[in-house]
Design an enzyme around this catalytic site. Structure first.
Site, PDB file in Angstrom:
ATOM      1  N   GLY A  12       0.784  -1.236   0.000  1.00 43.23           N
ATOM      2  CA  GLY A  12       0.000   0.000   0.000  1.00 43.23           C
ATOM      3  C   GLY A  12       0.812   1.280   0.000  1.00 43.23           C
ATOM      4  N   ASN A  14       1.528   3.099  -2.591  1.00 40.06           N
ATOM      5  CA  ASN A  14       0.840   4.069  -3.458  1.00 40.06           C
ATOM      6  C   ASN A  14      -0.374   4.669  -2.755  1.00 40.06           C
ATOM      7  OD1 ASN A  14       1.985   4.351  -6.314  1.00 40.06           O
ATOM      8  ND2 ASN A  14       2.158   2.147  -5.903  1.00 40.06           N
ATOM      9  N   LYS A  65      -9.785 -13.276  -9.683  1.00 39.24           N
ATOM     10  CA  LYS A  65     -10.726 -12.215 -10.052  1.00 39.24           C
ATOM     11  C   LYS A  65     -11.661 -11.874  -8.895  1.00 39.24           C
ATOM     12  CE  LYS A  65     -14.068 -15.387 -12.144  1.00 39.24           C
ATOM     13  NZ  LYS A  65     -14.915 -15.690 -13.304  1.00 39.24           N
ATOM     14  N   MET A  92      -4.374  -7.150  -6.894  1.00 38.84           N
ATOM     15  CA  MET A  92      -3.864  -8.189  -7.779  1.00 38.84           C
ATOM     16  C   MET A  92      -4.943  -9.121  -8.347  1.00 38.84           C
ATOM     17  SD  MET A  92      -1.008  -7.278  -8.277  1.00 38.84           S
ATOM     18  CE  MET A  92       0.577  -6.675  -7.782  1.00 38.84           C
ATOM     19  N   ARG A  93      -6.129  -8.584  -8.538  1.00 37.72           N
ATOM     20  CA  ARG A  93      -7.201  -9.381  -9.132  1.00 37.72           C
ATOM     21  C   ARG A  93      -7.832  -8.636 -10.288  1.00 37.72           C
ATOM     22  NH1 ARG A  93      -9.291 -13.587  -5.891  1.00 37.72           N
ATOM     23  NH2 ARG A  93      -8.104 -13.694  -3.968  1.00 37.72           N
ATOM     24  N   ASN A 109      -6.156   2.550 -12.310  1.00 42.80           N
ATOM     25  CA  ASN A 109      -5.162   1.579 -11.835  1.00 42.80           C
ATOM     26  C   ASN A 109      -3.769   2.152 -12.067  1.00 42.80           C
ATOM     27  OD1 ASN A 109      -4.098  -1.025 -11.039  1.00 42.80           O
ATOM     28  ND2 ASN A 109      -3.687  -1.420 -13.215  1.00 42.80           N
ATOM     29  N   HIS A 111       0.145   0.812 -12.937  1.00 41.15           N
ATOM     30  CA  HIS A 111       0.846  -0.373 -13.442  1.00 41.15           C
ATOM     31  C   HIS A 111       2.336  -0.058 -13.559  1.00 41.15           C
ATOM     32  CE1 HIS A 111       1.305  -4.148 -15.549  1.00 41.15           C
ATOM     33  NE2 HIS A 111       2.106  -3.511 -16.384  1.00 41.15           N
TER      34      HIS A 111
HETATM   35  C1  GAR Z   1       2.909  -1.127  -7.579  1.00 41.76           C
HETATM   36  O1  GAR Z   1       4.211  -1.158  -8.103  1.00 41.76           O
HETATM   37  C2  GAR Z   1       1.895  -1.212  -8.688  1.00 41.76           C
HETATM   38  O2  GAR Z   1       2.315  -0.606  -9.878  1.00 41.76           O
HETATM   39  C3  GAR Z   1       1.780  -2.704  -8.873  1.00 41.76           C
HETATM   40  O3  GAR Z   1       1.822  -3.238  -7.578  1.00 41.76           O
HETATM   41  C4  GAR Z   1       2.630  -2.402  -6.770  1.00 41.76           C
HETATM   42  C5  GAR Z   1       1.875  -2.119  -5.489  1.00 41.76           C
HETATM   43  O4  GAR Z   1       2.683  -1.492  -4.560  1.00 41.76           O
HETATM   44  N1  GAR Z   1       0.559  -3.036  -9.534  1.00 41.76           N
HETATM   45  C6  GAR Z   1       0.437  -4.039 -10.401  1.00 41.76           C
HETATM   46  O5  GAR Z   1       1.368  -4.760 -10.717  1.00 41.76           O
HETATM   47  C7  GAR Z   1      -0.947  -4.214 -10.980  1.00 41.76           C
HETATM   48  N2  GAR Z   1      -0.946  -5.156 -12.047  1.00 41.76           N
HETATM   49  P1  GAR Z   1       2.051  -0.803  -3.289  1.00 41.76           P
HETATM   50  O6  GAR Z   1       1.116  -1.838  -2.661  1.00 41.76           O
HETATM   51  O7  GAR Z   1       3.233  -0.532  -2.398  1.00 41.76           O
HETATM   52  O8  GAR Z   1       1.321   0.419  -3.750  1.00 41.76           O
END
Ligand code: GAR
Length: 198
Positions: A12, A14, A65, A92-93, A109, A111
């Site tokens: 978390g 972000n 999902k 992640m779903r 989202n 990525h």
């Molecule tokens: C981030 O790097 C995000 O871009 C990625 O998961 C991480 C979450 O980090 N998302 C994906 O890969 C989605 N397909 P966080 O939990 O520290 O924000």
């Protein structure tokens, strides 16, 4: 002010960057609740620390999902908390039709690659393993495809010869933490439309 829910499955950071930007006064947004499919995910702990409702939902029997009964429960929770927009932050779903239709053009989202390159799982590692010299992160609207929705914001990093996957990911996360709050603010200001037009 737009009312957001944040969904995540992991650390978390972000989500934290979004909370910090709101607290710093650089982002006009209200976080109504933070949801996770992982009961002990650190993202829920971050929510509790900031007195934001932290909600775990069980996605069983599905492994990849959010669908069926779980999706219905999530929709009910979002309604109860009066949520306008959803930010997926390390969720992640796959999000399926029920949520996509209810929040059409209002789910975003982040990525860890420069889409449309390296969609799907482990976008950062995919780019590193491929040997690209420039990569980055993308904030995009969510549609029914895998990381195919309209792009809102991107930031780039360069990969130097002495970078490891770990050092590259550290640079990438630092850019994500700028790109995501910035994208939410653009949406708050009505500066971006759900087809990516400015
Ligand atoms: C981030 O790097 C995000 O871009 C990625 O998961 C991480 C979450 O980090 N998302 C994906 O890969 C989605 N397909 P966080 O939990 O520290 O924000």
């Amino acid at each position: 002010m737009l009312k957001w829910a944040i969904f995540g499955s992991g650390s978390g950071t972000n989500c934290q960057a979004i909370i910090d930007a709101i607290e710093a006064g650089t982002l006009d947004a209200e976080i109504k609740c933070i949801l996770s499919d992982v009961a002990d995910a650190a993202i829920l702990e971050r929510a509790r620390k900031h007195n934001i409702p932290a909600i775990h939902f069980d996605c069983a029997p599905f492994k990849t999902k959010l669908d069926g009964e779980a999706e219905q429960k999530v929709l009910q929770t979002l309604e109860e908390h009066d949520v306008d927009f959803i930010a997926l932050a390390g969720f992640m779903r796959m999000v399926k039709d029920g949520l996509l239709n209810a929040y059409q053009g209002r789910i975003i989202n982040i990525h860890p690659s420069l889409l449309p390159s390296f969609p799907g799982l482990d976008g950062g590692k995919q780019a590193f393993d491929y040997g690209v010299k420039i990569t980055g992160c993308t904030v995009h609207f969510v549609d029914a495809g895998v990381d195919t929705g309209a792009i809102i914001n991107q930031k780039i990093i360069s990969i130097e010869n002495d970078d490891t996957l770990e050092t590259m990911m550290k640079k990438l996360h630092a850019q994500e933490h700028i790109a995501y709050p910035e994208a939410l603010q653009w949406i708050a200001e009505g500066r971006i439309h759900s087809d990516g037009r400015r």
